[in-house]
Design a protein around this motif. Structure first.
Motif, PDB file in Angstrom:
ATOM      1  N   ASP A  28       0.882  -1.168   0.000  1.00  0.00           N
ATOM      2  CA  ASP A  28       0.000   0.000   0.000  1.00  0.00           C
ATOM      3  C   ASP A  28       0.918   1.216   0.000  1.00  0.00           C
ATOM      4  O   ASP A  28       1.486   1.581   1.024  1.00  0.00           O
ATOM      5  N   TYR A  31       0.530   4.252   2.548  1.00  0.00           N
ATOM      6  CA  TYR A  31       0.762   4.063   3.980  1.00  0.00           C
ATOM      7  C   TYR A  31       1.870   5.009   4.449  1.00  0.00           C
ATOM      8  O   TYR A  31       2.857   5.208   3.731  1.00  0.00           O
ATOM      9  N   PRO A  32       1.736   5.605   5.637  1.00  0.00           N
ATOM     10  CA  PRO A  32       2.777   6.509   6.137  1.00  0.00           C
ATOM     11  C   PRO A  32       4.143   5.838   6.242  1.00  0.00           C
ATOM     12  O   PRO A  32       4.244   4.717   6.736  1.00  0.00           O
ATOM     13  N   GLU A  83       3.867  -2.984   8.116  1.00  0.00           N
ATOM     14  CA  GLU A  83       2.414  -2.831   8.166  1.00  0.00           C
ATOM     15  C   GLU A  83       1.823  -2.400   6.822  1.00  0.00           C
ATOM     16  O   GLU A  83       0.621  -2.502   6.613  1.00  0.00           O
ATOM     17  N   ALA A  84       2.652  -1.911   5.895  1.00  0.00           N
ATOM     18  CA  ALA A  84       2.171  -1.480   4.578  1.00  0.00           C
ATOM     19  C   ALA A  84       2.106  -2.640   3.581  1.00  0.00           C
ATOM     20  O   ALA A  84       1.553  -2.488   2.498  1.00  0.00           O
ATOM     21  N   VAL A 101      -4.041  -4.240   5.906  1.00  0.00           N
ATOM     22  CA  VAL A 101      -3.225  -3.047   6.132  1.00  0.00           C
ATOM     23  C   VAL A 101      -4.026  -2.111   7.027  1.00  0.00           C
ATOM     24  O   VAL A 101      -5.081  -1.625   6.630  1.00  0.00           O
ATOM     25  N   ASN A 102      -3.557  -1.917   8.254  1.00  0.00           N
ATOM     26  CA  ASN A 102      -4.232  -1.045   9.215  1.00  0.00           C
ATOM     27  C   ASN A 102      -3.460   0.249   9.357  1.00  0.00           C
ATOM     28  O   ASN A 102      -2.308   0.243   9.790  1.00  0.00           O
ATOM     29  N   TYR A 103      -4.108   1.338   8.998  1.00  0.00           N
ATOM     30  CA  TYR A 103      -3.484   2.655   9.147  1.00  0.00           C
ATOM     31  C   TYR A 103      -3.456   3.031  10.622  1.00  0.00           C
ATOM     32  O   TYR A 103      -4.429   2.792  11.337  1.00  0.00           O
ATOM     33  N   GLU A 105      -3.669   5.929  12.306  1.00  0.00           N
ATOM     34  CA  GLU A 105      -4.692   6.854  12.791  1.00  0.00           C
ATOM     35  C   GLU A 105      -6.081   6.227  12.779  1.00  0.00           C
ATOM     36  O   GLU A 105      -6.911   6.540  13.610  1.00  0.00           O
ATOM     37  N   LEU A 106      -6.343   5.288  11.873  1.00  0.00           N
ATOM     38  CA  LEU A 106      -7.628   4.613  11.859  1.00  0.00           C
ATOM     39  C   LEU A 106      -7.759   3.684  13.053  1.00  0.00           C
ATOM     40  O   LEU A 106      -8.818   3.597  13.653  1.00  0.00           O
TER      41      LEU A 106
END
Length: 132
Positions: A28, A31-32, A83-84, A101-103, A105-106
């Motif tokens: 992703d 993703y940050p 995580e991305a 993929v868990n952001y 801030e979410l």
């Protein structure tokens, strides 16, 4: 507990390479912390060949995957937080696994929403009034 994703990524990577196949990862790109050549990103995703013969300076750690690769003849340094990674699989037969993929801030927003649902809403200071 710590995330099991780095361990699963390493295990699938080793298994794919041990079977003389080519490991690919789907990332992703939004993703940050992801550092990939944006010209090669399609619909927020990029698929990368991470075979040892295709990349240089490869390091797969607990937090991120880091390596050098050529894109259009230009050497690029890529950084992909674990995580991305949305999937790791063998190019030849598609065998591998996918990940959610868990952001960050979410995840925090979901936690605060869950907490607010568990606690009753706070009201103002209680007061009494005379009713006639």
């Amino acid at each position: 507990m710590t995330s099991n994703k780095p361990y699963l990524l390493r295990a699938f990577f080793d298994w794919i390479v041990d079977n003389q196949l080519t490991p690919y990862i789907s990332v992703d790109a939004l993703y940050p912390g992801v550092n990939v050549p944006q010209a090669y990103v399609t619909d927020g995703q990029i698929v990368l060949n991470i075979a040892p013969v295709s990349v240089g300076g490869f390091a797969m750690g607990q937090e991120q995957i880091e390596f050098n690769a050529r894109f259009g003849g230009k050497l690029e340094h890529l950084i992909i937080p674990n995580e991305a990674v949305a999937a790791i699989y063998a190019r030849e037969n598609g065998v591998g696994t996918s990940f959610e993929v868990n952001y960050p801030e979410l995840a925090e927003a979901e936690e605060s929403t869950t907490e607010s649902q568990q606690k009753p809403p706070k009201k103002g200071k209680p007061s009494l009034s005379i009713v006639k």
